[in-house]
Write an enzyme that holds these catalytic residues in place. Structure first.
Site, PDB file in Angstrom:
ATOM      1  N   GLU A 125       4.768 -11.396  -5.509  1.00  0.00           N
ATOM      2  CA  GLU A 125       3.816 -11.852  -6.523  1.00  0.00           C
ATOM      3  C   GLU A 125       4.283 -11.513  -7.942  1.00  0.00           C
ATOM      4  OE1 GLU A 125       2.983  -7.824  -7.352  1.00  0.00           O
ATOM      5  OE2 GLU A 125       3.577  -8.823  -5.505  1.00  0.00           O
ATOM      6  N   GLY A 140       0.822  -1.197   0.000  1.00  0.00           N
ATOM      7  CA  GLY A 140       0.000   0.000   0.000  1.00  0.00           C
ATOM      8  C   GLY A 140       0.858   1.249   0.000  1.00  0.00           C
ATOM      9  N   GLY A 179       8.673   3.913  -0.463  1.00  0.00           N
ATOM     10  CA  GLY A 179       9.467   5.084  -0.142  1.00  0.00           C
ATOM     11  C   GLY A 179       9.842   5.171   1.324  1.00  0.00           C
ATOM     12  N   HIS A 235       7.716  -7.247  -3.337  1.00  0.00           N
ATOM     13  CA  HIS A 235       6.463  -7.829  -3.840  1.00  0.00           C
ATOM     14  C   HIS A 235       6.730  -9.212  -4.431  1.00  0.00           C
ATOM     15  CE1 HIS A 235       4.093  -3.812  -4.461  1.00  0.00           C
ATOM     16  NE2 HIS A 235       4.867  -3.764  -3.385  1.00  0.00           N
ATOM     17  N   CYS A 272       5.672  -5.259   1.785  1.00  0.00           N
ATOM     18  CA  CYS A 272       5.706  -3.822   1.488  1.00  0.00           C
ATOM     19  C   CYS A 272       5.173  -3.006   2.667  1.00  0.00           C
ATOM     20  CB  CYS A 272       4.937  -3.550   0.200  1.00  0.00           C
ATOM     21  SG  CYS A 272       5.237  -1.910  -0.494  1.00  0.00           S
ATOM     22  N   LEU A 273       4.079  -2.278   2.508  1.00  0.00           N
ATOM     23  CA  LEU A 273       3.515  -1.533   3.636  1.00  0.00           C
ATOM     24  C   LEU A 273       3.132  -2.487   4.763  1.00  0.00           C
ATOM     25  CD1 LEU A 273       2.492   1.082   4.931  1.00  0.00           C
ATOM     26  CD2 LEU A 273       0.332   0.770   3.694  1.00  0.00           C
ATOM     27  N   GLN A 281       6.114  -3.073   6.892  1.00  0.00           N
ATOM     28  CA  GLN A 281       6.393  -1.945   7.776  1.00  0.00           C
ATOM     29  C   GLN A 281       5.407  -1.890   8.939  1.00  0.00           C
ATOM     30  OE1 GLN A 281       6.010   1.066   4.811  1.00  0.00           O
ATOM     31  NE2 GLN A 281       7.856   0.413   3.718  1.00  0.00           N
ATOM     32  N   ASN A 339       8.280  -1.350  -4.602  1.00  0.00           N
ATOM     33  CA  ASN A 339       7.680  -0.037  -4.738  1.00  0.00           C
ATOM     34  C   ASN A 339       7.419   0.518  -3.347  1.00  0.00           C
ATOM     35  OD1 ASN A 339       6.272   2.261  -5.311  1.00  0.00           O
ATOM     36  ND2 ASN A 339       4.399   1.230  -5.933  1.00  0.00           N
TER      37      ASN A 339
END
Length: 456
Positions: free
Chosen positions: A432, A317, A390, A430, A346-347, A350, A388
């Site tokens: 996938e 996300g 930041g 990711h 990813c998110l 975190q 992806n």
């Protein structure tokens, strides 16, 4: 005449000078080495400092007529129909395509060579305009099967070369038409390498991509709009891209000869929290034998556990994990307390770290592309991954009992964690692979094995 060192000092020092002029620090090293500044940089320096041409080392009044027009001129050059305007006043002129209008966002770069449609529809790009480093964007057209969400979350795109007619048998629409349908502006004819180096050396700037229908540019207003945009730090964007209600996922991983076949019989009941999930993540879970119920990002721990899941998946996300964590962390902590296996990416990675007591921070330039090398510290194996993000997990803040499992070979930042005393693990990338390599698909099998072990 000023010295090279004087010019660099007037521009704010080496790093600031490079950022303001859209250069790499290597260019400034060559200035110093030669005690002169190439003519191609004169216009930008004059615009930034207010000096005259005779002040620049290597220039004099006789060369003034040969000076190139400043790239930051507020007057659109011939043929320019769009502009990328940064918060510091820098302007990149180009040719607009897609939808007329403007978009303000953080400017990031993506290094992938394929899968631009999957990239544009990845919800993790909410609040961002994508600068593609690969020049041939749009040449394979678009189709409904390659969309990772119903609507693109990215706010615009920057490309080097003009978009050509599609040359792929799967194309059903041109990229230009697809962008118009989704109200997304694009700009072509821009030096994407200069923008990438600017981000690399100075961090991701805020900017406005303007493609006005009437061809008129109010540059001071655009600069002010870019400067006023608050940036991604502190911004919760998961609420904007998450599903509005829960639903059951159907469909397996795409096959070349059959589209999206039915997944194999399910062995595990999984709740997936949608912080901005890509469709192929759910397809990959289904292909690994998971029956998936998707819940909104704001689902509470009680709502999650009410489904009596064998495992909980934390999706990718956009935005600042600390902001999303205000409501996500308590829910994840409830799942941890219940002993239900957790897999995050990813998110989601975190947020799991935050729920375990760690901290996150914003990366200077982020990781975005389908060619990111990551090392598995337990095996030494290197995986090429799709990423992806930041923000990153601060390894120094990880509590006892949480170990680092993966690291980035680009900058050494954290790429994975696992708990020693609880069935929970996560990775920053990711697995996938949509778009990207499939080196990390084994992680879905690891999640399945963790759920299987809990049954015994």
């Amino acid at each position: 005449m000023r010295s090279v060192e004087d010019i660099i000092a007037l521009l704010g020092g080496p790093e600031t000078a490079a950022s303001r002029l859209g250069l790499g620090t290597e260019a400034l090293r060559k200035w110093r080495q030669n005690s002169a500044i190439p003519s191609k940089h004169w216009a930008g320096i004059l615009a930034a400092t207010g000096l005259s041409l005779s002040d620049l080392p290597g220039a004099d009044a006789k060369t003034e007529t040969a000076m190139p027009e400043t790239p930051d001129s507020t007057r659109a050059p011939a043929g320019a129909t769009a502009a990328l305007v940064l918060a510091d006043g820098s302007i990149f002129w180009g040719r607009g395509f897609g939808a007329h209008g403007s978009a303000v966002a953080e400017i990031c770069f993506n290094t992938g060579m394929t899968g631009y449609q999957e990239t544009l529809t990845d919800p993790s790009y909410a609040g961002q305009i994508i600068n593609f480093t690969f020049p041939h964007i749009g040449n394979t057209g678009t189709n409904a099967e390659d969309e990772e969400a119903a609507n693109p979350a990215a706010r615009g795109l920057i490309v080097k070369q003009d978009v050509t007619e599609p040359a792929n048998y799967r194309a059903t629409a041109r990229l230009q038409d697809w962008l118009k349908r989704h109200n997304l502006p694009g700009i072509a004819g821009v030096d994407t390498r200069a923008i990438t180096m600017r981000i690399r050396d100075g961090g991701a700037p805020n900017g406005v991509l303007a493609y006005p229908a009437n061809g008129a540019f109010d540059i001071p207003a655009l600069i002010a709009q870019a400067a006023a945009w608050p940036g991604l730090e502190g911004m919760d964007l998961a609420r904007e891209v998450t599903t509005a209600q829960s639903y059951h996922w159907n469909g397996g991983v795409w096959a070349w000869d059959g589209g999206f076949p039915a997944p194999p019989p399910a062995r595990h009941k999984v709740v997936a929290l949608d912080y901005g999930a890509k469709r192929n993540i759910f397809r990959s879970l289904a292909a690994s034998g998971c029956d998936i119920t998707v819940l909104p990002a704001t689902a509470s721990g009680e709502e999650i556990l009410a489904h009596n899941p064998d495992g909980v998946f934390l999706s990718n996300g956009p935005g600042d994990p600390a902001a999303t964590g205000i409501y996500a962390v308590p829910a994840i902590q409830a799942v941890l307390a219940a002993g239900v296996p957790i897999f995050g990416i990813c998110l989601g990675h975190q947020l799991l770290a935050l729920a375990l007591g760690a901290k996150t921070y914003k990366l200077a330039r982020g990781h975005r592309g389908a060619n990111q090398p990551v090392q598995d510290l337990s095996t030494g194996r290197v995986e090429i991954t799709a990423q992806n993000h930041g923000f990153a997990v601060d390894e120094a803040s990880l509590p006892h009992g949480v170990r680092v499992t993966h690291k980035s070979l680009f900058d050494g930042s954290n790429e994975g964690i696992a708990c020693d005393d609880r069935p929970a693990f996560s990775v920053q990338y990711h697995p996938e692979a949509s778009p990207g390599p499939s080196d990390s698909f084994y992680l879905f099998g690891r999640f399945s094995a963790m759920m299987e072990a809990r049954r015994v």
